[in-house]
Motif scaffolding. Structure first.
Motif, PDB file in Angstrom:
ATOM      1  N   SER A  87       0.761  -1.156   0.137  1.00 21.13           N
ATOM      2  CA  SER A  87      -0.171  -0.009  -0.036  1.00 21.13           C
ATOM      3  C   SER A  87       1.153   1.284   0.059  1.00 21.13           C
ATOM      4  CB  SER A  87      -0.946  -0.112   1.208  1.00 21.13           C
ATOM      5  OG  SER A  87      -0.222  -0.003   2.623  1.00 21.13           O
ATOM      6  N   LEU A  88       2.042   1.068   0.616  1.00 18.02           N
ATOM      7  CA  LEU A  88       2.798   2.400   0.685  1.00 18.02           C
ATOM      8  C   LEU A  88       3.443   2.530  -0.504  1.00 18.02           C
ATOM      9  CD1 LEU A  88       4.700   2.053   4.093  1.00 18.02           C
ATOM     10  CD2 LEU A  88       2.767   3.492   3.632  1.00 18.02           C
ATOM     11  N   ILE A 399      10.252   3.995  11.083  1.00 16.01           N
ATOM     12  CA  ILE A 399       8.935   4.042  11.714  1.00 16.01           C
ATOM     13  C   ILE A 399       7.899   3.576  10.614  1.00 16.01           C
ATOM     14  CG2 ILE A 399       7.174   5.636  12.849  1.00 16.01           C
ATOM     15  CD1 ILE A 399       9.585   7.612  12.893  1.00 16.01           C
ATOM     16  N   ARG A 400       7.103   2.825  11.208  1.00 16.76           N
ATOM     17  CA  ARG A 400       5.968   2.216  10.262  1.00 16.76           C
ATOM     18  C   ARG A 400       4.722   3.097  10.264  1.00 16.76           C
ATOM     19  NH1 ARG A 400       2.738  -2.785  11.195  1.00 16.76           N
ATOM     20  NH2 ARG A 400       1.984  -2.280   8.846  1.00 16.76           N
ATOM     21  N   ILE A 401       4.459   3.659   8.975  1.00 15.05           N
ATOM     22  CA  ILE A 401       3.333   4.467   8.675  1.00 15.05           C
ATOM     23  C   ILE A 401       2.313   3.906   7.817  1.00 15.05           C
ATOM     24  CG2 ILE A 401       4.806   6.504   9.073  1.00 15.05           C
ATOM     25  CD1 ILE A 401       4.734   6.722   5.855  1.00 15.05           C
ATOM     26  N   ASP A 402       0.981   4.486   7.864  1.00 16.91           N
ATOM     27  CA  ASP A 402      -0.256   4.030   6.940  1.00 16.91           C
ATOM     28  C   ASP A 402       0.207   5.021   5.689  1.00 16.91           C
ATOM     29  OD1 ASP A 402      -1.168   6.242   7.697  1.00 16.91           O
ATOM     30  OD2 ASP A 402      -2.834   5.426   8.678  1.00 16.91           O
ATOM     31  N   THR A 403      -0.658   4.726   4.763  1.00 10.83           N
ATOM     32  CA  THR A 403      -1.009   5.634   3.468  1.00 10.83           C
ATOM     33  C   THR A 403      -1.136   6.906   3.824  1.00 10.83           C
ATOM     34  OG1 THR A 403      -3.092   4.896   2.937  1.00 10.83           O
ATOM     35  CG2 THR A 403      -1.142   3.585   1.984  1.00 10.83           C
ATOM     36  N   ARG A 413      -2.702   0.630  15.103  1.00  4.46           N
ATOM     37  CA  ARG A 413      -3.567   1.733  14.989  1.00  4.46           C
ATOM     38  C   ARG A 413      -2.664   3.113  14.957  1.00  4.46           C
ATOM     39  NH1 ARG A 413      -8.766   0.312  16.293  1.00  4.46           N
ATOM     40  NH2 ARG A 413      -9.213  -1.602  17.130  1.00  4.46           N
ATOM     41  N   PRO A 414      -3.486   4.148  14.257  1.00  9.05           N
ATOM     42  CA  PRO A 414      -2.613   5.411  14.363  1.00  9.05           C
ATOM     43  C   PRO A 414      -2.439   6.039  15.567  1.00  9.05           C
ATOM     44  CG  PRO A 414      -4.260   5.460  12.372  1.00  9.05           C
ATOM     45  CD  PRO A 414      -4.594   4.234  13.477  1.00  9.05           C
ATOM     46  N   PHE A 446       5.525  11.689   0.736  1.00 10.20           N
ATOM     47  CA  PHE A 446       4.903  11.377   2.018  1.00 10.20           C
ATOM     48  C   PHE A 446       5.186  12.528   2.956  1.00 10.20           C
ATOM     49  CE2 PHE A 446       4.900   6.968   0.789  1.00 10.20           C
ATOM     50  CZ  PHE A 446       3.657   6.634   1.257  1.00 10.20           C
ATOM     51  N   GLY A 447       6.067  13.548   2.716  1.00  7.96           N
ATOM     52  CA  GLY A 447       5.967  14.709   3.483  1.00  7.96           C
ATOM     53  C   GLY A 447       5.056  15.696   3.175  1.00  7.96           C
ATOM     54  N   ARG A 448       4.596  15.675   1.718  1.00  7.31           N
ATOM     55  CA  ARG A 448       3.497  16.397   1.434  1.00  7.31           C
ATOM     56  C   ARG A 448       2.016  15.612   2.124  1.00  7.31           C
ATOM     57  NH1 ARG A 448       2.210  18.797  -3.410  1.00  7.31           N
ATOM     58  NH2 ARG A 448       0.915  17.210  -3.986  1.00  7.31           N
ATOM     59  N   ILE A 449       2.023  14.617   2.000  1.00 13.47           N
ATOM     60  CA  ILE A 449       0.680  13.593   2.748  1.00 13.47           C
ATOM     61  C   ILE A 449       0.824  14.005   4.273  1.00 13.47           C
ATOM     62  CG2 ILE A 449      -0.083  11.519   3.247  1.00 13.47           C
ATOM     63  CD1 ILE A 449       1.043  10.405   0.764  1.00 13.47           C
TER      64      ILE A 449
END
Length: 467
Positions: A87-88, A399-403, A413-414, A446-449
């Motif tokens: 997904s990433l 670090i694990r992140i979501d989309t 969970r976030p 991902f900075g923008r997101i």
């Protein structure tokens, strides 16, 4: 409703942090950027400034009209055997076009002369910025100039503020600074030997031979801060190691393609012109995880640097200096060289004979190296450089992140109010680096997101505080 000092705090001011700040202010947020160094830019300003993207206006200007984000995704995942967080990677590919066009709009220069195939799929997706990484940073800084952004330099964040189950700011220099959201964009941990040994053991394999080309302030602060709130860390032992002959601590991404490279068994094992992005991974499969680059006197005398394969340590004059310095081994005969290196002499002779035959017929029948890169190994003296993956380009464990660039906690969970982007994150990089520019692309995209999402936290916290 509690008062905040800023809507968004961004920790780190490389491409990820600057992009996050830019999208946050674009979404009406007040922003504080906190930087450990004495200037903004981080490792991004030191980089080659390549942005990996598909279906861009620059590609069309160069006559490439059929590239797609889906093709980029399929290549990216196939190269890494689908061992990444799909997904990433999909988000990275699908948003690469918009992020690239945004960089052009805000003034970062790109020309078709600097569009090249930075991966191993030969599609020209490597967009090198005018002025390299510093050019990208300058464009982002120019966009932020005059906007609602404060910047504090030479300041390292000590901890996150947590209130009512959400991140509500930071503590720096012993003082709390409150915000509705925090973006971790602190870069990697290449300048932290302890963290390298623990999270990226391949980057500590050769001890003092290893050296890091990123910013010296990149010590893994983002990972440490995320772990304070149970943020997860992605798969260990990920990053990009560049190969080095150990001549000097100078960054040279490429070895000359005309070298004959052999492993400890005295055998060739690869097309010597293969992209640096995958060569370190190929070396991992060899005995001792290293190799020797072998050539003869005629090749030494003919060696020079070029625009397309810059390798200044490999000019004829410099090679002679490396022999005197003891970092390049010389033997009067190939057998003598093999004996000095501890390689099986008879097998090395067989390897050289076969390589020389390929040179005569103009076809590398074993590894299919381009014919123009074939040079015979026949005229003594002979030389060998010990090649090892020792240059730490960047770290890919993080670090694990979501989309949505939200940091994920131990329960997947976030973490409310906490975002992350750039080299401090993980999940998008495997054993093989997809292509030059994937790390800068990751940072900006991902900075923008993260910046956009962090700005929206103001509305969420306001609603949660209402009676």
């Amino acid at each position: 409703m509690s008062m905040t000092d800023y809507d968004v705090i961004v920790i780190g001011t490389g491409a990820a942090g600057l992009s996050a700040a830019a999208l946050a202010v674009d979404n009406s947020a007040s922003v504080l950027m906190v930087e450990a160094a004495d200037r903004t830019g981080g490792s991004s300003a030191l980089s080659g400034g390549v942005f990996y993207a598909a279906a861009t206006s620059l590609q069309r200007e160069a006559g490439i009209a059929d590239d797609t984000a889906d093709a980029m995704y399929q290549y990216y995942m196939t190269l890494n055997q689908y061992k990444l967080e799909a997904s990433l990677v999909r988000t990275l590919c699908e948003q690469s076009t918009e992020a690239f066009e945004w960089l052009r709009e805000i003034g970062v220069g790109f020309t078709t002369d600097n569009l090249y195939a930075s991966g191993v799929d030969k599609i020209r997706r490597g967009h090198r910025a005018t002025g390299d990484g510093a050019g990208i940073v300058e464009g982002l800084e120019g966009f932020l100039s005059g906007k609602a952004v404060d910047t504090v330099l030479e300041t390292r964040v000590e901890s996150l503020l947590v209130e009512r189950g959400r991140v509500a700011g930071i503590v720096a220099d012993g003082q709390p600074v409150r915000s509705n959201a925090v973006v971790l964009a602190t870069g990697g941990f290449g300048a932290n030997p302890e963290m390298l040994a623990r999270l990226y053991p391949d980057a500590a394999r050769y001890g003092d031979l290893h050296w890091y080309i990123g910013a010296p302030t990149c010590r893994g602060d983002g990972i440490k801060l995320a772990q304070q709130v149970e943020g997860q860390v992605s798969q260990h032992n990920r990053g990009l190691l560049l190969i080095t002959p150990g001549f000097a601590k100078d960054l040279e991404s490429y070895l000359p393609g005309w070298l004959m490279m052999v492993n400890r068994d005295g055998r060739r094992f690869v097309d010597e012109t293969i992209e640096y992005s995958v060569l370190a991974a190929v070396l991992d499969e060899q005995p001792g995880q290293d190799c020797y680059a072998i050539f003869d006197e005629a090749s030494r005398l003919a060696s020079r640097t070029t625009r397309y394969r810059p390798a200044p340590s490999w000019t004829a004059e410099r090679l002679a200096e490396h022999v005197e310095a003891g970092t390049l081994v010389r033997g009067a005969t190939l057998a003598e060289l093999a004996d000095t290196l501890g390689l099986p002499a008879k097998r090395l002779a067989t390897t050289a004979e076969r390589y020389n035959e390929f040179n005569q017929i103009g076809v590398d029948q074993d590894f299919f190296k381009p014919a123009e890169m074939l040079r015979p190994v026949t005229e003594g003296p002979f030389y060998a450089a010990h090649i090892r993956p020792g240059i730490i380009c960047w770290t890919g464990t993080g670090i694990r992140i979501d989309t949505q660039a939200r940091v994920l906690d131990a329960a997947d969970r976030p973490v409310p109010g906490l975002y992350a982007a750039g080299e401090t994150t993980g999940g998008m990089f495997g054993q093989c680096y997809a292509a030059g520019g994937a790390s800068i692309g990751n940072a900006v995209i991902f900075g923008r997101i993260a910046g956009r999402g962090a700005a929206l936290e103001k509305t969420r916290t306001t609603r949660s505080a209402l009676p």
